[in-house]
Design a protein around this motif. Sequence first.
Motif, PDB file in Angstrom:
ATOM      1  N   ILE A 291      38.368  47.942  49.147  1.00  0.00           N
ATOM      2  CA  ILE A 291      38.999  46.314  48.785  1.00  0.00           C
ATOM      3  C   ILE A 291      38.391  45.518  49.349  1.00  0.00           C
ATOM      4  CG2 ILE A 291      40.619  45.726  49.461  1.00  0.00           C
ATOM      5  CD1 ILE A 291      42.816  47.625  48.515  1.00  0.00           C
ATOM      6  N   SER A 292      38.209  44.534  48.496  1.00  0.00           N
ATOM      7  CA  SER A 292      37.130  43.436  49.057  1.00  0.00           C
ATOM      8  C   SER A 292      38.734  42.239  50.030  1.00  0.00           C
ATOM      9  CB  SER A 292      37.071  42.541  47.668  1.00  0.00           C
ATOM     10  OG  SER A 292      36.100  41.450  48.178  1.00  0.00           O
ATOM     11  N   ALA A 293      37.236  41.670  50.337  1.00  0.00           N
ATOM     12  CA  ALA A 293      38.163  40.607  51.563  1.00  0.00           C
ATOM     13  C   ALA A 293      38.288  39.623  50.558  1.00  0.00           C
ATOM     14  CB  ALA A 293      37.199  39.987  52.431  1.00  0.00           C
ATOM     15  N   CYS A 294      39.332  38.419  50.886  1.00  0.00           N
ATOM     16  CA  CYS A 294      39.443  37.772  50.177  1.00  0.00           C
ATOM     17  C   CYS A 294      39.016  35.967  50.452  1.00  0.00           C
ATOM     18  CB  CYS A 294      40.902  38.018  49.533  1.00  0.00           C
ATOM     19  SG  CYS A 294      42.202  37.789  51.277  1.00  0.00           S
ATOM     20  N   ALA A 295      39.434  35.073  49.479  1.00  0.00           N
ATOM     21  CA  ALA A 295      39.622  34.436  49.760  1.00  0.00           C
ATOM     22  C   ALA A 295      40.777  33.441  49.313  1.00  0.00           C
ATOM     23  CB  ALA A 295      38.299  33.109  48.621  1.00  0.00           C
TER      24      ALA A 295
ATOM     25  N   PHE B  22      41.165  28.870  44.183  1.00  0.00           N
ATOM     26  CA  PHE B  22      41.594  29.206  42.833  1.00  0.00           C
ATOM     27  C   PHE B  22      42.080  28.092  42.197  1.00  0.00           C
ATOM     28  CE2 PHE B  22      39.652  32.842  44.877  1.00  0.00           C
ATOM     29  CZ  PHE B  22      38.789  33.300  44.498  1.00  0.00           C
ATOM     30  N   GLU B  23      42.822  27.558  42.837  1.00  0.00           N
ATOM     31  CA  GLU B  23      43.764  26.330  42.254  1.00  0.00           C
ATOM     32  C   GLU B  23      43.508  25.196  42.327  1.00  0.00           C
ATOM     33  OE1 GLU B  23      47.318  27.628  45.036  1.00  0.00           O
ATOM     34  OE2 GLU B  23      47.988  29.930  43.585  1.00  0.00           O
ATOM     35  N   ALA B  24      42.576  24.896  43.004  1.00  0.00           N
ATOM     36  CA  ALA B  24      41.592  23.426  43.102  1.00  0.00           C
ATOM     37  C   ALA B  24      41.483  22.937  42.340  1.00  0.00           C
ATOM     38  CB  ALA B  24      41.035  22.706  44.768  1.00  0.00           C
ATOM     39  N   PRO B  25      41.581  21.999  41.098  1.00  0.00           N
ATOM     40  CA  PRO B  25      40.695  21.335  40.123  1.00  0.00           C
ATOM     41  C   PRO B  25      39.083  21.703  40.431  1.00  0.00           C
ATOM     42  CG  PRO B  25      42.341  19.515  40.858  1.00  0.00           C
ATOM     43  CD  PRO B  25      41.790  20.275  42.177  1.00  0.00           C
TER      44      PRO B  25
ATOM     45  N   SER C  58      40.650  36.491  44.541  1.00  0.00           N
ATOM     46  CA  SER C  58      41.868  36.072  45.369  1.00  0.00           C
ATOM     47  C   SER C  58      42.498  36.673  45.950  1.00  0.00           C
ATOM     48  CB  SER C  58      42.190  35.386  44.099  1.00  0.00           C
ATOM     49  OG  SER C  58      43.190  36.061  43.554  1.00  0.00           O
ATOM     50  N   GLY C  59      43.126  35.848  46.770  1.00  0.00           N
ATOM     51  CA  GLY C  59      44.381  36.717  47.870  1.00  0.00           C
ATOM     52  C   GLY C  59      45.369  37.076  46.886  1.00  0.00           C
ATOM     53  N   ARG C  60      45.839  36.324  46.234  1.00  0.00           N
ATOM     54  CA  ARG C  60      46.588  37.006  44.903  1.00  0.00           C
ATOM     55  C   ARG C  60      46.203  39.063  44.537  1.00  0.00           C
ATOM     56  NH1 ARG C  60      47.723  32.999  42.780  1.00  0.00           N
ATOM     57  NH2 ARG C  60      49.459  32.196  43.235  1.00  0.00           N
TER      58      ARG C  60
END
Length: 225
Positions: free
Chosen positions: A18-22, A27-30, A205-207
């Motif tokens: 399982i990958s690390a995440c950002a 991902f929500e920033a414009p 992504s974190g989610r």
Amino acid sequence: PNMARHYGLEGSPGVDIISACAGDRFFEAPLVPPPAASRVRFIGVGNLVRWKNWHLLLEAWARVRPELRQRGCFELWGPTQEDAEGRRYAAELCARRDQLGLQGMIEFRGPTNAVAEKLIAADWFVLPSTNEPCSVALMEALALGRPALVSASGGNVDIVQAGANGRHFLPGDPADLAVQLEGILRGERVALDAAGLRESVRSRSGRSVAAQYGELYQRLSRPGR
């Protein structure tokens, strides 16, 4: 997967990758284009430690043809390690930069708590380290719509597809890194637009990563496991 192979774990029984995440905020920033500038701005984010190979960027930049070299600049954001080796390495970087005459093109900016803002202000993210397991800063840059120039090793090749969301250079090779820098400075682009760059790491992504852990825990908790 590439790092699993590096560590001899691929295909090992009982091992899930399982990958690390950002963070989801990246991902929500414009998605915004880089600010207009006269030079191509490259950015690095990470501690000033020798294994990150920041010195490789200096040696490569010095190999770029002068008429192209002036078209770009590089900023490194990250703290100096507070030990003798960390301070020695930081001093070596500054001395080598000055020796190569790269003042004004290469800058070591120190620590920052505004990583997203620094990434958005750049055109390209650079990661010269060899066998980097899974760079969070790399995923953050892509999530913000910035392509990446990375060493073709470690987890980098799991994340960056050459020509699509970034470029590769031969690990530890300043001459090949210089070739890739020259291509970018000549105006060569990647295939994906900013939205595509973000989607290329959406699964990290974190989610998304939390959901993968949730599925794993559910599977492990079933009877018979």
